[in-house]
Every structure is written in structure tokens, then in C-alpha cells.
Design a protein around this motif. Structure first.
Motif, mmCIF file in Angstrom:
data_model
loop_
_atom_site.group_PDB
_atom_site.id
_atom_site.type_symbol
_atom_site.label_atom_id
_atom_site.label_comp_id
_atom_site.label_asym_id
_atom_site.label_seq_id
_atom_site.Cartn_x
_atom_site.Cartn_y
_atom_site.Cartn_z
ATOM 1 N N ALA A 267 84.725 69.145 40.465
ATOM 2 C CA ALA A 267 85.483 70.399 40.810
ATOM 3 C C ALA A 267 86.202 70.702 41.556
ATOM 4 O O ALA A 267 86.736 69.284 41.437
ATOM 5 C CB ALA A 267 84.020 69.729 42.485
ATOM 6 N N ASN B 28 94.140 70.151 40.473
ATOM 7 C CA ASN B 28 94.582 69.134 39.655
ATOM 8 C C ASN B 28 93.609 68.438 38.860
ATOM 9 O O ASN B 28 94.211 67.794 38.200
ATOM 10 C CB ASN B 28 96.028 68.315 40.964
ATOM 11 N N THR B 29 92.537 68.049 39.722
ATOM 12 C CA THR B 29 91.924 67.784 38.822
ATOM 13 C C THR B 29 91.799 68.069 37.671
ATOM 14 O O THR B 29 91.589 67.321 36.573
ATOM 15 C CB THR B 29 90.567 67.210 40.350
ATOM 16 N N ASN C 135 92.973 59.311 47.249
ATOM 17 C CA ASN C 135 94.340 57.892 47.768
ATOM 18 C C ASN C 135 94.026 57.677 48.737
ATOM 19 O O ASN C 135 94.420 56.212 48.246
ATOM 20 C CB ASN C 135 95.229 58.652 47.187
#
Ligand code: F0G
Length: 464
Positions: free
Chosen positions: A139, A143-144, A251
Motif C-alpha cells: 500500500a 513513494n513506496t 524511519n
């Protein structure tokens, strides 16, 4: 709370493969890493972490990019484009204006697909190959999906991405499309896309490469290693604080894990660990809500909205790993408005650093916490910018100046560029219409042209 900054060394369990295993962050159950697929704990459904028999030291690192840090990764090498080794920009004028001891911008937008996701994917796709899975999926707020599509293509694997309809920036969809992902647009937000893809993964239909997958965060740890190494090289010490945008909090969790591993090996003293400071957009700030109320858990926000579409997330799945990172490093979290994000995006662009809106949240957060005194003037700070300007061209056009139409004639062009009054007035009008909501400008909006010109000059000299 588990995940202390300094944990006693662990002995290698029987299920480990070459010194690597998976472990539940809540109940401690351990799993073989590459025999069956585990995203969460089979016993209690909590998050899993990749654990190693040997913690890394700085001496173990050699080479460049993400795989320089393979002593802290599950494999020697992966499916690479290559990634990592991103710049740690100096921004002297911004540093002076914000008022901190040092300020560096770690620009993750300089990775191959223009975002930090590549660091996670080079490891994640390598694990997928080791497991022998068929279809990769995620999902994504954009960017992913771009990174998965590119690394999937590189690894010669099928990719499927689920995106929230109408809420993904143009550059990101373009990347996913051209790199050959099958794109499904869901009539819902990112969190509902993740719910669906998790269910598909549970049914064995796809291999999930969101940051819920613990191997993704292993690659993203290398942001932390790079910052520490380069900062030390330049200043002889590690940064006091790292400020970063937060969406799923991957992150934040990954940087904290990098620091814990270096503390475990004795390479880093607990007192040298940078303070982790998360920034969210006001319209999507469940982590900030949790931190400001001292909670150990995040409450899901069902309705989220922000111009920074990359972090338009109401259910940060990595919060159980990230909150200890913020608390145990003495950090905090802050929410910023969309206008503050756009102002920060312009300021970074004025220093030559092109970022997408979500990335600029880190600088906006620093500015806010410095103004409130929560960040001190004596601190050395690194702001993480997570994605490139070209990811979201519409936001860039909105924040920037408009092209000026000119006739197809050199004399007319000369006249246009040298006609000081016209040019100045035109550019001023543009700037005013773009930034009328900026806190720096209300004073000049109502003024005459002379006053406005002074304001315009002040704006240009601040704008770096
Ligand atoms: N910045 C950018 C540019 C992002 O794309 C993301 C997340 C974040 C920050 C947040 O990072 O999740 O580690 O806290 N983007 C994901 C995506 C959700 O699908 O591209 P995080």
C-alpha cells in the motif's frame, strides 16, 4: 516499555540462520528468518524485529551506499540500483536564521527513485528472492510504490501497488506505472489500502513490502549510520538531534534501531545517541497526539488531510517501535501546518535543495521547536528530507513562481527583463499571491509598491 536503548547482548537462538533471526518486540517469541513468511508475531500479532548475533561497529563498515553497512544487514548484497550515500548538505544561511549551532540537511530525495524507500527495498526485495515468493505488493502514499516498482523490475518480479485514489502525487504514479507495477486505486485512504494489502498477504496472495515488513527497516537503518559517520567526519562528534517527517514511523523506528545496535556493540555511547524528533502535518498527527500526551500507544485517526500527501496517514503501524525511540532518546514530536510546510519547502528550494512537501515538514518542525525554545541554540541538528521535489510537481508549481509569457523576439525579451519596474512589479505580484498566507508577509500585503518592494527584497534575502 520494551526496546530499551541499551539492552543486554542476546545469545543466538536455534532458529537463527547465519546469526539472523526474527523476534517479537512484545512477547519475545523468536522465529527463523527465511523458512516461513512472518510479518508480525505468530503468537501475539505484535511487531517483529530482525535480530543479529553480532552487533556492528564502525570498523565493520566498508564500501559505499546501503551495502557498506552489510555487517548490520541480513545479507552481504541485495538487488541494487545502487542506493544510499546521499548528501548531507550544509545550509549556512538557514542555520544562522533559525539559530542553531549547526544544521545539515540529509537529502534522501537523492536516492535512485527519489526517496529513502530505496534503502528498504534493496534489502526487502533481496529477502523476497531468498523466500522465493511470487508477487510483491504494497500500500502506498506513492513513494513506496515507486520504489517497489523499480526494485521489483530490477529483480525481475511481479509488482502490485494499492494507492489511495486521487491522493498520490503525479511523479510517484508515473514511476510506478513506467516501472511496470500493476496499480490499483482504492476508494479510501492509505490506511485502508494497508488493511487490504495486509489481508492479501495473510491469504498468501502477495509478499508485503510495506514497512510493517521488518526487513524493510533494516535497509532504512543505514540512514542513521550514514548521518553518524559523516557528521563525525566533519565535526568530530555526532549530531545532538535528528528531526524527521513521520508517516508510518518506519524511519523513526529504523534510526532508533541503528543507534541501539551501535550502543550494543560499544561503538556508540548512550550519551552520544541523537535525540529523535518527529514531525507530522497538523491534519494527520496521531503520533504527535500520543507523544504530547505521554501515551505508549497511538490512537488511529480515521480522517486525515494534508497537502503533504506522503504523510497523510492516520494509523502509523510502526508506532510501537518508534515511540520508545522518541522517549528513550529524550525526543519529542510536533505538528506543523500545511502553510508552514510550504514555507519550509520554499526555504530549502532557496538553498538549492528541492524536496517534496512531506520532506519539508522536518525543517518546519525544527523552526517551530526552536522558536518555542524546545530546541536550544547550542544544538547540532540534522533535518531529514525524505523525497525529491519532482515527486510532486503540482505542489512545486503551487509553491513556486509562474513563468512569464514574452513575445518571440529578442528585443522584446530584452525590454521585458530589463524593465525593472514591470519585472519587479510582476514578480512581486506573483510572490504575494503565492505567499499571502506566509507569516513573514502580512505587513507588506496592504502597503504601496515602495513598501512592497522593500518587503520583496527582504523576502528574497530570507529565502535561503
Ligand atoms: N516522507 C516521505 C516523502 C514519504 O514518502 C513517507 C512515507 C514519509 C516521509 C514517512 O516515513 O513512514 O517512515 O514515517 N511514505 C510511505 C509511502 C507511506 O507509501 O510512500 P515513515
Amino acid at each position: 516499555m520494551s526496546l530499551e536503548l541499551s539492552a543486554p547482548p542476546q545469545s543466538e537462538p536455534a532458529c537463527a540462520d547465519d546469526g539472523v533471526w526474527l523476534e517479537c518486540i512484545d512477547c519475545g517469541e523468536q522465529f527463523a528468518p527465511f523458512e516461513e513468511i512472518h510479518y508480525t508475531c505468530a503468537d501475539c500479532d505484535s511487531l517483529l524485529e530482525v535480530r543479529y548475533a553480532d552487533a556492528p561497529t564502525f570498523e565493520d563498515f566498508e564500501g559505499s551506499g546501503v551495502w557498506r553497512y552489510n555487517a548490520a544487514l541480513p545479507f552481504e548484497e541485495g538487488v541494487t540500483l545502487p542506493e544510499g550515500d546521499t548528501p548531507l548538505h550544509e545550509v549556512p544561511r538557514l542555520r544562522e536564521e533559525i539559530g542553531v549551532d549547526s544544521l545539515r540537511i540529509k537529502h534522501e530525495g537523492m536516492n535512485p527513485t527519489g526517496a529513502f524507500k530505496d534503502r528498504g527495498m534493496t534489502v526487502g526485495v533481496a529477502v523476497a528472492k531468498e523466500l522465493g515468493v511470487g508477487r510483491l505488493a504494497c500500500a502506498s502514499t506513492g513513494n513506496t510504490s515507486a520504489a517497489l516498482a523499480a526494485y521489483g523490475a530490477r529483480g525481475d518480479m511481479e509488482t502490485l501497488v494499492l494507492l489511495p485514489k486521487g491522493k498520490v502525487a503525479a511523479g510517484k504514479i508515473a514511476q510506478a506505472s513506467l516501472h511496470g507495477a500493476r496499480i490499483l486505486e482504492v476508494d479510501g485512504n492509505f490506511d485502508s489500502c494497508l488493511d487490504i494489502v495486509q489481508e492479501l498477504a495473510g491469504l498468501g496472495e502477495v509478499y508485503l513490502l510495506n514497512s510493517l515488513n521488518p526487513f524493510r527497516l533494516e535497509g532504512q537503518k543505514t540512514i542513521g549510520f550514514e548521518i553518524l559517520e559523516e557528521h563525525y567526519q566533519d565535526y568530530g562528534e555526532y549530531p545532538d538531534r535528528i528531526v524527521l517527517p513521520v508517516g508510518n514511523a518506519g524511519n523513526t523506528a529504523a534510526l532508533y534501531k541503528a543507534f541501539r545496535e551501535l550502543v550494543a556493540s560499544g561503538a556508540l555511547d548512550e550519551s552520544e545517541v541523537p535525540t529523535l524528533t518527529g514531525v507530522q502535518a497538523e491534519g494527520a498527527a496521531p503520533m504527535v497526539d500520543a507523544v504530547q500526551n505521554g501515551r505508549d500507544e497511538v490512537e488511529r485517526w480515521d480522517d486525515v488531510e494534508t497537502r503533504a500527501t506522503a504523510i497523510r496517514i492516520g494509523n502509523p503501524v510502526n508506532a510501537p517501535k518508534a515511540l520508545p525511540g522518541i522517549y528513550n532518546t529524550g525526543g519529542t514530536a510536533v505538528a506543523v501546518s500545511d502553510d508552514e510546510i510550504t514555507d519550509a519547502q520554499r526555504q530549502l528550494a532557496g538553498a538549492g535543495i528541492g524536496v517534496e512537501p512531506a520532506s519539508a515538514a522536518s525543517l518546519a518542525g525544527l523552526r517551530k521547536l526552536r522558536a518555542s525554545g524546545e530546541i536550544g541554540a547550542d544544538e547540532s541538528v540534522v533535518c531529514l528530507t525524505t523525497g525529491h521535489l519532482l515527486k510532486d510537481p503540482d505542489a512545486a508549481f503551487e509553491a513556486g513562481g509562474d513563468p512569464e509569457p514574452v513575445p518571440n523576439d529578442t528585443d522584446a525579451v530584452l525590454e521585458h527583463i530589463n524593465d525593472g519596474n514591470d519585472t519587479m512589479a510582476g514578480r512581486l505580484a506573483q510572490q504575494l499571491s503565492k505567499v499571502a498566507d506566509s507569516s513573514a508577509l502580512p505587513a507588506i500585503v496592504g502597503g504601496g509598491l515602495g513598501l512592497a518592494y522593500l518587503g520583496y527584497r527582504a523576502l528574497r534575502s530570507d529565502d535561503n
